[in-house]
Enzyme design. Structure first.
Site, PDB file in Angstrom:
ATOM      1  N   LYS A  87      -4.296  -0.953  -6.810  1.00 19.01           N
ATOM      2  CA  LYS A  87      -5.326  -0.257  -6.024  1.00 19.01           C
ATOM      3  C   LYS A  87      -5.222   1.221  -6.380  1.00 19.01           C
ATOM      4  O   LYS A  87      -4.211   1.865  -6.095  1.00 19.01           O
ATOM      5  CB  LYS A  87      -5.064  -0.487  -4.533  1.00 19.01           C
ATOM      6  CG  LYS A  87      -6.035   0.227  -3.596  1.00 19.01           C
ATOM      7  CD  LYS A  87      -5.752  -0.207  -2.155  1.00 19.01           C
ATOM      8  CE  LYS A  87      -6.507   0.612  -1.129  1.00 19.01           C
ATOM      9  NZ  LYS A  87      -6.065   0.285   0.241  1.00 19.01           N
ATOM     10  N   TRP A  88      -6.261   1.730  -7.039  1.00 21.38           N
ATOM     11  CA  TRP A  88      -6.271   3.114  -7.545  1.00 21.38           C
ATOM     12  C   TRP A  88      -7.017   3.974  -6.534  1.00 21.38           C
ATOM     13  O   TRP A  88      -8.242   3.938  -6.453  1.00 21.38           O
ATOM     14  CB  TRP A  88      -6.965   3.154  -8.901  1.00 21.38           C
ATOM     15  CG  TRP A  88      -7.039   4.501  -9.545  1.00 21.38           C
ATOM     16  CD1 TRP A  88      -7.797   5.564  -9.145  1.00 21.38           C
ATOM     17  CD2 TRP A  88      -6.340   4.942 -10.719  1.00 21.38           C
ATOM     18  NE1 TRP A  88      -7.611   6.621  -9.987  1.00 21.38           N
ATOM     19  CE2 TRP A  88      -6.721   6.271 -10.972  1.00 21.38           C
ATOM     20  CE3 TRP A  88      -5.425   4.332 -11.588  1.00 21.38           C
ATOM     21  CZ2 TRP A  88      -6.235   7.005 -12.052  1.00 21.38           C
ATOM     22  CZ3 TRP A  88      -4.943   5.065 -12.666  1.00 21.38           C
ATOM     23  CH2 TRP A  88      -5.345   6.386 -12.883  1.00 21.38           C
ATOM     24  N   ASP A  89      -6.272   4.746  -5.758  1.00 20.58           N
ATOM     25  CA  ASP A  89      -6.882   5.492  -4.660  1.00 20.58           C
ATOM     26  C   ASP A  89      -7.144   6.950  -5.057  1.00 20.58           C
ATOM     27  O   ASP A  89      -6.574   7.465  -6.038  1.00 20.58           O
ATOM     28  CB  ASP A  89      -5.955   5.427  -3.436  1.00 20.58           C
ATOM     29  CG  ASP A  89      -6.723   5.499  -2.117  1.00 20.58           C
ATOM     30  OD1 ASP A  89      -7.878   5.963  -2.125  1.00 20.58           O
ATOM     31  OD2 ASP A  89      -6.156   5.112  -1.085  1.00 20.58           O
ATOM     32  N   ASP A 131       0.837  -1.205   0.000  1.00 23.39           N
ATOM     33  CA  ASP A 131       0.000   0.000   0.000  1.00 23.39           C
ATOM     34  C   ASP A 131       0.870   1.252   0.000  1.00 23.39           C
ATOM     35  O   ASP A 131       2.064   1.211  -0.344  1.00 23.39           O
ATOM     36  CB  ASP A 131      -0.973  -0.068   1.201  1.00 23.39           C
ATOM     37  CG  ASP A 131      -2.292   0.625   0.935  1.00 23.39           C
ATOM     38  OD1 ASP A 131      -2.326   1.868   1.019  1.00 23.39           O
ATOM     39  OD2 ASP A 131      -3.296  -0.052   0.620  1.00 23.39           O
ATOM     40  N   ASP A 145     -12.909   2.369   4.513  1.00 24.07           N
ATOM     41  CA  ASP A 145     -11.737   2.272   5.387  1.00 24.07           C
ATOM     42  C   ASP A 145     -12.130   1.728   6.748  1.00 24.07           C
ATOM     43  O   ASP A 145     -11.277   1.400   7.557  1.00 24.07           O
ATOM     44  CB  ASP A 145     -11.103   3.656   5.577  1.00 24.07           C
ATOM     45  CG  ASP A 145     -10.135   3.983   4.449  1.00 24.07           C
ATOM     46  OD1 ASP A 145      -9.846   3.092   3.641  1.00 24.07           O
ATOM     47  OD2 ASP A 145      -9.678   5.138   4.385  1.00 24.07           O
ATOM     48  N   ARG A 150      -5.751  16.323   3.459  1.00 23.57           N
ATOM     49  CA  ARG A 150      -4.691  15.346   3.707  1.00 23.57           C
ATOM     50  C   ARG A 150      -3.360  15.882   3.156  1.00 23.57           C
ATOM     51  O   ARG A 150      -2.595  15.169   2.532  1.00 23.57           O
ATOM     52  CB  ARG A 150      -5.030  14.011   3.052  1.00 23.57           C
ATOM     53  CG  ARG A 150      -4.528  12.825   3.864  1.00 23.57           C
ATOM     54  CD  ARG A 150      -4.610  11.546   3.066  1.00 23.57           C
ATOM     55  NE  ARG A 150      -4.229  10.407   3.909  1.00 23.57           N
ATOM     56  CZ  ARG A 150      -3.790   9.269   3.441  1.00 23.57           C
ATOM     57  NH1 ARG A 150      -3.656   9.077   2.143  1.00 23.57           N
ATOM     58  NH2 ARG A 150      -3.462   8.294   4.250  1.00 23.57           N
TER      59      ARG A 150
HETATM   60  C1  GLA Z   1      -6.895   5.569   1.787  1.00 26.43           C
HETATM   61  C2  GLA Z   1      -7.335   4.160   1.511  1.00 26.43           C
HETATM   62  C3  GLA Z   1      -6.643   3.212   2.458  1.00 26.43           C
HETATM   63  C4  GLA Z   1      -5.153   3.340   2.294  1.00 26.43           C
HETATM   64  C5  GLA Z   1      -4.738   4.777   2.505  1.00 26.43           C
HETATM   65  C6  GLA Z   1      -3.271   4.981   2.165  1.00 26.43           C
HETATM   66  O1  GLA Z   1      -7.360   6.013   3.013  1.00 26.43           O
HETATM   67  O2  GLA Z   1      -8.710   4.045   1.592  1.00 26.43           O
HETATM   68  O3  GLA Z   1      -7.057   1.894   2.221  1.00 26.43           O
HETATM   69  O4  GLA Z   1      -4.782   2.891   1.024  1.00 26.43           O
HETATM   70  O5  GLA Z   1      -5.485   5.669   1.706  1.00 26.43           O
HETATM   71  O6  GLA Z   1      -2.860   6.269   2.320  1.00 26.43           O
END
Ligand code: GLA
Length: 720
Positions: free
Chosen positions: A447-449, A338, A516, A414
């Site tokens: 995982k594309w956040d 991550d 989350d 953030r």
């Molecule tokens: C978001 C995602 C989490 C994690 C964090 C990393 O909050 O939802 O699952 O990947 O970012 O900074």
């Protein structure tokens, strides 16, 4: 199917029909459970048109012809006027439009194109109604074409306007916030309007685009294939009509349509069912068949281990390898690295945009990925490509890539800004950067956040009212190219958890990180709300540490696993901290999940009980051939009357005989009984000593769960 008889049009899905009549204006005559044909349809037309122009059950509303309600199609002409008089011109079977740049449903379908013309301006409105004949959805794509000589400004163009008779409906929306996404809220519709909308650039955790309009015996589910600002509203009026509409949120939206140009609104989806449960099943089928695409569409999804909640930003190569080793021992199939592996990313204050290996930390991402693969795991990686940190090489080189407005201090969330994805140059950068990452570590999963809202929207080349939509089109163009270039990669979208859980993203990425919030108690509510619209094959669900990081509630490993079985199982903790017994328990959980994941991920999903405030809740997912099923029941409180807590199942085959077992923490399946599907559907069953297995004094605010497994057996032969 599509049948045309004069100016009557009949759209048919597997179980539903919609009747439309096209005369001067076009109107809905019927939408509901399947009817055989047109017979009697003429009787459905109104007796009188109230005030002449206020048309019953209309396909859209407009300003300037006497409709007292908000128009769903609204424009401003070059002379400043707003009035339109769209009149029905013709309807015919047609191909579905390509609607370049927008994600669309796909597959076997019949399309009816209805055309309306505002004669004085030559502005043309087209509504494409598509019946998906192997499932139960009807979709609509709306477009406006400027056939005049001057530009026209579009102020709103709803994707769908559906009206039904009656004003005894309620309106259900799925709202929340970070960590509490898609909570169901239902209110009666009295005279007036009720709406839900997003204003922050994404479909959002606050307001999901999926809504329900329902009353006893009739429920309509509506969703939008879109990831940006949306708005849905429902309204009842004194003429005994109720309407529901969805589309791009008109707030801060406008679009200049030059002569000869066409604008397409995002596709909207509607499903009819007699109950909300039936709507969910029909929606799931439609999403699985006509939205999710690519290699992973019907493929069983891997069990993953993600290091985020285990390490956050503080990890070393050794730590990651140690977690991965344990994950492999437990039988996981994919390890996901991550946030924190790139630039100089030791906290959330820097490096977004610098998608280069943080070598001092990873010891070399390529060799790290290779070592993990050598353990028998696939390797996956986290990226947040739509963002930029001011403390980054990218920002130092290209401050103009950031979304901000000259002479305004941009709002930071953030500690980060967003990239201006409305700009094709920035789109190109993001595409190249992510391609490089995937190729470099040979990622099998991405995982594309997306971890903030859009503010300070500006691009000197984009008209203000077009910005939000152009951003989303920019995003779609990048991810469309990426998924095409990497067809084997499994993409999971994420937006601080489930902040962009919508059909638009699902057209590119088959699964979503649901929230989350990994607390089992909270997750039952979040997943149950999500499953109203989205199948379990789209919902990432992980077992995390106890006490839970977000809520402090503690739960047995078994309970956390049971709840995660409601979606795509993963683990999200520091596996090196598991005791030998716990690791053994996880191993047996993963083995069980692999055996039953066909039904858990792709079975027909029925909600049981009520997750919002009910004494118990849960789900049962039943294999499409009825051969097996798994149910998880969750009880939020231990009460003295627990011995009377009884549950009823759903979805099983009436005529079948099932062997029912429940699963113990050590993985053994304990036989309960053989029972007919009919009895399981109608009887009230006890929970097999629900509280005995959980040491009630060990956990704080725990959730009590029981998992049942149903296997169809041949009936015993009678002795002669
Ligand atoms: C978001 C995602 C989490 C994690 C964090 C990393 O909050 O939802 O699952 O990947 O970012 O900074």
């Amino acid at each position: 199917m599509l049948k045309i008889k004069g100016n009557y049009f009949l759209l048919e899905t597997k179980h539903t029909s919609m009747l439309i009549k096209g005369d001067e204006r076009a109107e809905y005559l019927y939408y509901g459970e399947r009817v055989p044909d047109f017979t009697g349809a003429e009787w459905l037309s109104p007796e009188t048109y109230w005030q002449g122009a206020d048309h019953p059950l209309s396909l859209f509303t407009q300003a300037g012809r006497g409709d007292h309600r908000e128009p769903t199609v609204s424009v401003r002409f070059a002379d400043g006027s707003f009035a339109t008089d769209f009149r029905f011109v013709r309807a015919r079977a047609a191909a579905r439009p390509a609607a370049e740049g927008l994600p669309l449903a796909y597959g076997e379908a019949k399309c009816l194109k209805l055309e309306f013309l505002d004669e004085p301006s030559r502005l043309k409105l087209c509504l494409y109604y598509t019946a998906f004949t192997d499932s139960d959805a009807i979709t609509v794509i709306a477009s406006l074409t400027n056939g005049g000589k001057k530009p026209v400004e579009i102020l709103s163009l709803a994707s769908l306007h559906l009206e039904v008779w009656g004003n005894d409906y309620s309106f259900t929306t799925f709202d929340g916030a970070w960590g509490s996404e898609r909570r169901r809220h239902t209110r009666p519709l009295e005279c007036g309007k009720c709406e839900t909308a997003s204003y922050i650039g994404s479909s959002s955790a606050f307001r999901n685009p999926f809504v329900l309009l329902g009353r006893e015996g009739d429920v309509y589910g509506v969703n939008l294939v879109y990831s940006g600002n949306h708005r849905e509203f429902a309204e009842s009026d004194a003429s005994r009509r109720t309407r529901v509409a969805t589309g791009i949120n008109p707030c801060q939206f406008s679009w200049e349509l030059a002569p000869g140009e066409t604008f397409f609104a995002p596709e909207a989806v509607m499903v009819y069912g007699k109950t909300a449960g039936e709507v969910s099943l029909r929606m799931h089928e439609f999403v699985s068949r006509h939205i999710i695409r690519g290699k992973w569409k019907d493929r069983e999804r891997p069990v993953l281990v993600n290091n985020w909640e285990g390490t956050y930003f503080s990890f070393t190569r050794e730590k990651i390898l140690a977690i991965a080793r344990k994950a492999a021992e437990a039988g996981a199939e994919l390890f996901v690295l991550d946030d924190g592996w790139f630039g100089k990313r030791d906290s959330d204050t820097c490096s977004l945009g610098d998608w280069t290996d943080y070598e001092e930390k990873t010891g070399g991402i390529e060799s790290l990925a290779d070592e993990i693969r050598a353990m028998g795991l696939k390797f996956g990686i986290w990226v947040e490509p739509e963002m930029i940190s001011e403390d980054s090489e990218l920002y130092r080189k290209h401050p103009e890539y950031a979304m901000k407005i000259a002479r305004r201090d941009p709002h930071r969330q953030r500690n980060q800004l967003m990239l201006d994805l409305a700009d094709p140059q920035v789109q190109g950068y993001v595409y190249r950067a992510v391609s490089r990452v995937i190729a470099q570590c040979k990622a099998a999963y991405v995982k594309w956040d997306y971890n903030r809202f859009m503010t300070d929207c500006f691009d000197r080349n984009v008209r203000g009212g077009e910005y939000f939509h152009r951003y989303i089109l920019g995003l779609y163009s990048v991810i469309a190219r990426l998924v095409e270039r990497f067809p084997n990669v499994l993409f999971e979208s994420c937006a601080s958890g489930g902040g962009r859980f919508d059909l638009g993203m699902l057209c590119y990425m088959p699964q979503v990180w649901t929230s989350d919030n990994t607390d089992a108690r909270e997750r039952t509510i979040i997943q149950s709300g999500t499953a109203y619209a989205y199948p379990q094959s789209t919902m990432g669900a992980h077992v995390s540490a106890s006490p839970n990081e977000q809520t402090g509630n503690s739960n047995s490993l078994q309970t956390r696993f049971h709840v995660a079985c409601g979606g795509l199982l993963g683990y999200e903790s520091d596996f090196t901290k598991l005791s030998d017994e716990e690791l053994e328990e996880v191993r047996s959980q993963i083995a069980f999940y692999k055996k039953y994941r066909g039904v858990l991920q792709f079975g027909m999903y029925h909600r049981l009980g009520d997750a919002v405030g009910g004494e118990w809740s849960g789900f049962i997912t039943v294999a499409r051939d009825g051969s097996k099923a798994v149910a998880v029941i969750a009880v939020p409180e231990k009460r003295t009357s627990e011995f009377n807590l009884r549950v009823r199942f759903a979805g099983l085959e009436e005529g079948a005989l099932y062997h029912v077992r429940y699963r113990k923490a050590d993985g053994t399946l304990v036989s309960v009984c053989r029972a007919s599907g009919a009895l399981l559907l109608r009887g009230s069953f006890p929970l097999q000593d629900l509280f005995a297995e959980t040491d009630v004094h060990r956990f704080s605010n725990p959730l009590y769960t029981r998992m049942f497994v149903f296997e169809k057996v041949a009936p015993r032969k009678k002795r002669s």
